[in-house]
Design a protein around this motif. Structure first.
Motif, PDB file in Angstrom:
ATOM      1  N   ASP A  36       3.300  25.133  15.638  1.00 59.15           N
ATOM      2  CA  ASP A  36       2.549  24.904  17.040  1.00 59.15           C
ATOM      3  C   ASP A  36       1.405  23.922  16.644  1.00 59.15           C
ATOM      4  O   ASP A  36       1.086  22.909  17.047  1.00 59.15           O
ATOM      5  N   ALA A  37       0.711  24.096  15.394  1.00 63.37           N
ATOM      6  CA  ALA A  37      -0.398  23.034  14.882  1.00 63.37           C
ATOM      7  C   ALA A  37       0.181  21.996  14.728  1.00 63.37           C
ATOM      8  O   ALA A  37      -0.820  20.811  15.017  1.00 63.37           O
ATOM      9  N   ALA A  38       1.453  21.602  14.199  1.00 63.56           N
ATOM     10  CA  ALA A  38       1.992  20.309  13.822  1.00 63.56           C
ATOM     11  C   ALA A  38       2.212  19.733  15.091  1.00 63.56           C
ATOM     12  O   ALA A  38       1.710  18.540  15.436  1.00 63.56           O
ATOM     13  N   LEU A  39       2.748  20.456  16.171  1.00 65.19           N
ATOM     14  CA  LEU A  39       3.039  19.713  17.312  1.00 65.19           C
ATOM     15  C   LEU A  39       1.752  19.261  18.312  1.00 65.19           C
ATOM     16  O   LEU A  39       1.673  18.278  18.749  1.00 65.19           O
ATOM     17  N   ALA A  40       0.882  20.122  18.141  1.00 67.35           N
ATOM     18  CA  ALA A  40      -0.664  19.747  18.579  1.00 67.35           C
ATOM     19  C   ALA A  40      -1.195  18.614  17.925  1.00 67.35           C
ATOM     20  O   ALA A  40      -1.688  17.730  18.807  1.00 67.35           O
ATOM     21  N   ALA A  41      -1.172  18.658  16.674  1.00 70.84           N
ATOM     22  CA  ALA A  41      -1.646  17.276  15.949  1.00 70.84           C
ATOM     23  C   ALA A  41      -0.862  16.154  16.470  1.00 70.84           C
ATOM     24  O   ALA A  41      -1.394  15.028  16.523  1.00 70.84           O
ATOM     25  N   ALA A  42       0.319  16.254  16.512  1.00 73.82           N
ATOM     26  CA  ALA A  42       1.130  15.039  16.909  1.00 73.82           C
ATOM     27  C   ALA A  42       1.058  14.628  18.210  1.00 73.82           C
ATOM     28  O   ALA A  42       1.068  13.400  18.523  1.00 73.82           O
ATOM     29  N   ALA A  43       0.665  15.454  19.171  1.00 77.89           N
ATOM     30  CA  ALA A  43       0.431  15.019  20.520  1.00 77.89           C
ATOM     31  C   ALA A  43      -1.265  14.368  20.775  1.00 77.89           C
ATOM     32  O   ALA A  43      -1.276  13.877  21.735  1.00 77.89           O
ATOM     33  N   ARG A  44      -1.844  14.517  19.796  1.00 76.02           N
ATOM     34  CA  ARG A  44      -3.211  13.790  20.052  1.00 76.02           C
ATOM     35  C   ARG A  44      -3.198  12.290  19.698  1.00 76.02           C
ATOM     36  O   ARG A  44      -2.471  11.913  18.515  1.00 76.02           O
ATOM     37  N   PRO A  45      -3.910  11.657  20.511  1.00 82.38           N
ATOM     38  CA  PRO A  45      -3.956  10.289  20.094  1.00 82.38           C
ATOM     39  C   PRO A  45      -4.491   9.756  18.841  1.00 82.38           C
ATOM     40  O   PRO A  45      -5.472  10.626  18.387  1.00 82.38           O
ATOM     41  N   LEU A  46      -3.899   8.822  18.135  1.00 85.34           N
ATOM     42  CA  LEU A  46      -4.377   8.394  16.841  1.00 85.34           C
ATOM     43  C   LEU A  46      -5.745   7.527  16.824  1.00 85.34           C
ATOM     44  O   LEU A  46      -6.422   7.603  15.684  1.00 85.34           O
ATOM     45  N   GLY A  47      -6.200   6.942  17.996  1.00 86.86           N
ATOM     46  CA  GLY A  47      -7.198   6.104  18.000  1.00 86.86           C
ATOM     47  C   GLY A  47      -7.675   5.608  19.192  1.00 86.86           C
ATOM     48  O   GLY A  47      -7.073   5.892  20.204  1.00 86.86           O
ATOM     49  N   HIS A  48      -8.313   4.835  19.100  1.00 86.55           N
ATOM     50  CA  HIS A  48      -9.043   4.086  20.269  1.00 86.55           C
ATOM     51  C   HIS A  48      -8.579   2.615  20.577  1.00 86.55           C
ATOM     52  O   HIS A  48      -8.417   1.949  19.829  1.00 86.55           O
ATOM     53  N   ALA A  49      -8.255   2.375  21.904  1.00 86.81           N
ATOM     54  CA  ALA A  49      -7.807   0.903  22.057  1.00 86.81           C
ATOM     55  C   ALA A  49      -8.737   0.210  22.584  1.00 86.81           C
ATOM     56  O   ALA A  49      -9.752   0.553  22.963  1.00 86.81           O
TER      57      ALA A  49
END
Length: 112
Positions: A99-112
């Motif tokens: 669950d923690a890994a899926l939540a981390a993967a769903a977060r955007p990685l940076g700003h455009a």
């Protein structure tokens, strides 16, 4: 018999220690949500889970080599229950890790 008993008890103890380490790493990863540290912390938790699973598997294998659970000597009578409890704790902890890994993967990685 003493060798098997030592191996089983050692595996159970080691599995518990690895589960505690996984809990620690996972807690740190959850606190580091959104940080660049989160993925390495999740990786450390995953490694600790893998080590715990291997030790639980080893304990079960050693216990099976001694024969059917209902035929075990009295001194070993509670070990199957302890191993089952460790397996349940491991499964719940691994679900939390996923669950923690899926939540981390769903977060955007940076700003455009």
């Amino acid at each position: 018999m003493t060798h098997y008993l030592d191996a089983i008890i050692s595996a159970i103890r080691d599995a518990g220690q690895h589960l505690e380490a996984a809990k620690l790493w996972l807690g740190r990863a959850e606190k580091a949500a959104g940080s660049t540290w989160q993925m390495p912390l999740l990786g450390a938790a995953e490694e600790a889970h893998a080590a715990a699973r291997a030790r639980i598997d080893a304990a079960e294998a050693s216990l099976r080599e001694l024969g059917p659970v209902d035929k075990l000597p009295a001194v070993l009578g509670e070990l199957p229950g302890r191993i089952a409890t460790l397996r349940r704790v491991l499964d719940a902890s691994e679900k939390r890790l996923i669950d923690a890994a899926l939540a981390a993967a769903a977060r955007p990685l940076g700003h455009a």
